[in-house]
Design an enzyme around this catalytic site. Structure first.
Site, PDB file in Angstrom:
ATOM      1  CD  GLU A   1      49.850  47.163  35.368  1.00  0.00           C
ATOM      2  OE1 GLU A   1      48.818  47.849  35.339  1.00  0.00           O
ATOM      3  OE2 GLU A   1      50.525  46.915  34.352  1.00  0.00           O
TER       4      GLU A   1
ATOM      5  CD  GLU B   1      50.129  43.012  32.256  1.00  0.00           C
ATOM      6  OE1 GLU B   1      49.836  44.080  31.667  1.00  0.00           O
ATOM      7  OE2 GLU B   1      49.516  42.585  33.242  1.00  0.00           O
TER       8      GLU B   1
HETATM    9  C1  FCB Z   1      47.927  46.484  32.263  1.00  0.00           C
HETATM   10  C2  FCB Z   1      47.050  45.447  32.954  1.00  0.00           C
HETATM   11  C3  FCB Z   1      46.512  44.403  32.025  1.00  0.00           C
HETATM   12  C4  FCB Z   1      46.099  44.994  30.691  1.00  0.00           C
HETATM   13  C5  FCB Z   1      47.217  45.812  30.108  1.00  0.00           C
HETATM   14  C6  FCB Z   1      46.911  46.385  28.762  1.00  0.00           C
HETATM   15  O1  FCB Z   1      47.887  47.662  33.002  1.00  0.00           O
HETATM   16  O2  FCB Z   1      47.780  44.813  33.967  1.00  0.00           O
HETATM   17  O3  FCB Z   1      45.458  43.749  32.671  1.00  0.00           O
HETATM   18  O4  FCB Z   1      44.944  45.719  30.849  1.00  0.00           O
HETATM   19  O5  FCB Z   1      47.533  46.855  30.989  1.00  0.00           O
END
Ligand code: FCB
Length: 530
Positions: A220, A424
């Site tokens: 990110e 994620e």
């Molecule tokens: C993302 C991050 C991760 C976590 C999630 C909820 O932006 O990559 O580390 O904080 O959100």
């Protein structure tokens, strides 16, 4: 990704009820799921094409990789041990007022000292992959110079432990813990940081480059650049639009240089990737499309452009002309950035709704991030971020599984040959531990996190629908394996499928962990018992 895209227009309807009609027509769903629905018993209870994305019995391909994700600063603790230097997150979290409740990552989940038992936990859950990140300041305390043997040893033990348990290691080189010494020289706003990162990548490639299955350069970069240097919500907490945009470019450059460095030293045949938090952006009203264009540029195209097309979007230069002249982009940089990618990591949580602000009424600011005073959107002061309909997670983020399907579909339309992975997805809810006594008289702790199971079921359904519609989706890494330090919110937001008692460091499997184990074991979305 924006609803300005043609695909988005057909896959991002206003309501979920419409979604079923537009994204999963009956005939198509029936035919396609015939090939991908679990056999025998499971298909008897299969729910397919539900309007609310609560399908079950959908089978995933044999090579689809089910795993879970964490990040170094969020779980490791041992912040000053074995030669680890300070990172920007140590400095930031120790600065009063930056983190809720004054929390820090000093101890976190104490994973550094509990490596073996945490590896056993992953094995017991049946994880097929584990996405972790490497703390740069454990390897190079000041971000340059020779590698710290103790740091290399920790990650070697982690990777060997995964391999021994049959779990695929997915390594992220940078999940936000920049060595503080590099920040003191300008951090990501300084071009030199990109070259330092490439050297660190080379070190890690030499150390682990025979075992890592997927190398992710950056997690990110949107957050690193805009929250770190623009809004001030993340470390290092700077609030300067020009620095944020310089950071965008230097992160892109760091990615390209790191891939090149890794390729020279690894000895196996890994996938090279980057993970982006692409924004699924919807427009509100007449000014919606113009607002979507601008935010899509800053959020998505400023990364996808150089990484995958080899150019920056012209409209982003124009939109930000009052902020910076982009002189930090040097001749030849785009060639360095534009390295072939084997996989694109996609992090998805919720959607974004924008329009042009009327300049009169109070400007709505619901972009899902903590307001610390600065803006994460350089040059976009005329845009407002509107509240969206619920339900919401504990982060206040709207739950919208259709957004994940839409995102995967639009990426597939733009980059048809690029494999994707959900690196994620998950949700924070206010978990409660309950205790009972079993037949042997022992006290058993449990966390009945039905909302998280529901969230995951709906998003796995969305992923499966994208697969059924032809997306080359390789896997899914649930965020997160365990509750952890949720950045500016400290330990107040629990994303884990494993509960952490932060007083005792006890690990308790939540019901969602058990549900996920069943999904992995059956390769099929289990029905939700309500
Ligand atoms: C993302 C991050 C991760 C976590 C999630 C909820 O932006 O990559 O580390 O904080 O959100």
């Amino acid at each position: 990704m924006s609803n300005a895209d043609t695909t988005a227009a057909t896959t991002a309807p206003a309501t979920e009820t419409e979604t079923a009609a537009t994204t999963a027509p009956a005939t198509e769903t029936e035919t396609e799921t015939a090939a991908t629905t679990a056999p025998a018993a499971a298909s008897a209870t299969a729910v397919v094409g539900s309007a609310d994305y609560r399908d079950s019995g959908l089978a995933f391909p044999a090579d689809f990789v089910f795993g879970s994700a964490t990040a170094s600063y969020q779980i490791e603790g041992a912040a000053t041990e074995d030669g680890r230097g300070p990172s920007i997150w140590d400095t930031f979290s120790h600065t009063p007022g930056k983190i809720w409740n004054g929390d820090t990552g000093d101890v976190a989940d104490d994973h550094y000292h509990r490596l073996e038992t945490d590896l056993d936990l992953m094995k017991n859950l049946g994880l097929e992959s584990y996405r972790f990140s490497i703390a740069w300041p454990r390897i190079q305390a000041t971000g340059t110079g020779p590698a710290n043997p103790a740091g290399l040893d920790f990650y070697t033990r982690l990777v060997d432990g995964l391999v021994a348990r049959g779990i695929k290691p997915i390594a992220t080189l940078y999940h936000w813990d920049l060595p503080q010494a590099l920040e003191d020289q300008g951090g990501w706003a300084n071009r030199e940081t990109a070259y330092a990162f490439a050297e660190y990548a080379r070190i890690m490639g030499e150390a682990l480059g025979d075992k890592i299955v997927t190398w992710t350069t950056l997690n990110e970069p949107w957050c690193s650049a805009y929250l770190g240097y623009g809004s001030g919500a993340h470390a290092p907490g700077r609030m300067n639009g020009a620095d944020a945009l310089a950071a965008v470019h230097h992160l892109n450059l760091a990615h390209g240089l790191a891939v090149t460095a890794l390729k020279k030293v690894v000895t196996n045949d890994p996938a090279f990737s980057i993970t982006l938090n692409l924004h699924v952006i919807r427009g509100d009203g007449e000014t919606g499309p113009e607002a979507v264009r601008q935010i899509d540029g800053l959020a998505n195209r400023v990364f996808l452009g150089p990484l995958l097309h080899g150019s920056y979007p012209e409209d982003v230069f124009e939109d930000t002309a009052d902020v910076t002249d982009w002189a930090f982009v040097h001749d030849g940089d785009l060639e360095l950035i534009h390295q072939p990618l084997d996989l694109l990591g996609v992090n998805y949580y919720s959607t974004t709704l924008v329009r042009i602000w009327d300049g009169v009424t109070p400007r709505a600011n619901n972009d899902g991030h903590k307001d610390m005073g600065g803006s994460p959107w350089p040059g976009a002061d005329r845009i407002e971020f509107l509240a969206q309909p619920g339900p919401y997670t504990e982060m206040g983020w709207n739950i919208e599984p259709a957004g994940l399907e839409e995102l995967l579909m639009s990426l597939h339309a733009e980059f048809p040959t690029l494999p994707l992975m959900v690196t994620e997805n998950g949700a924070a809810f206010a978990d409660e531990v309950t205790t009972s006594v079993d037949e042997s008289g022992a006290t058993v702790s449990a966390v009945h996190d039905l909302e998280r199971i529901d969230y995951l079921q709906r998003h796995f359904t969305a992923a499966h629908r994208a697969l059924s519609r032809g997306v080359d989706l390789r896997g899914y890494q649930v965020w997160s394996l365990m509750d952890n330090f949720e950045w500016g919110y400290g330990y107040s937001k629990r994303f884990g499928i494993v509960y952490i008692d932060f007083d005792t460091q006890e690990r308790i499997l939540k019901d969602s962990a058990k549900w996920y184990s069943t999904l992995i074991a059956t390769r099929s979305i289990p029905p939700l018992e309500r």
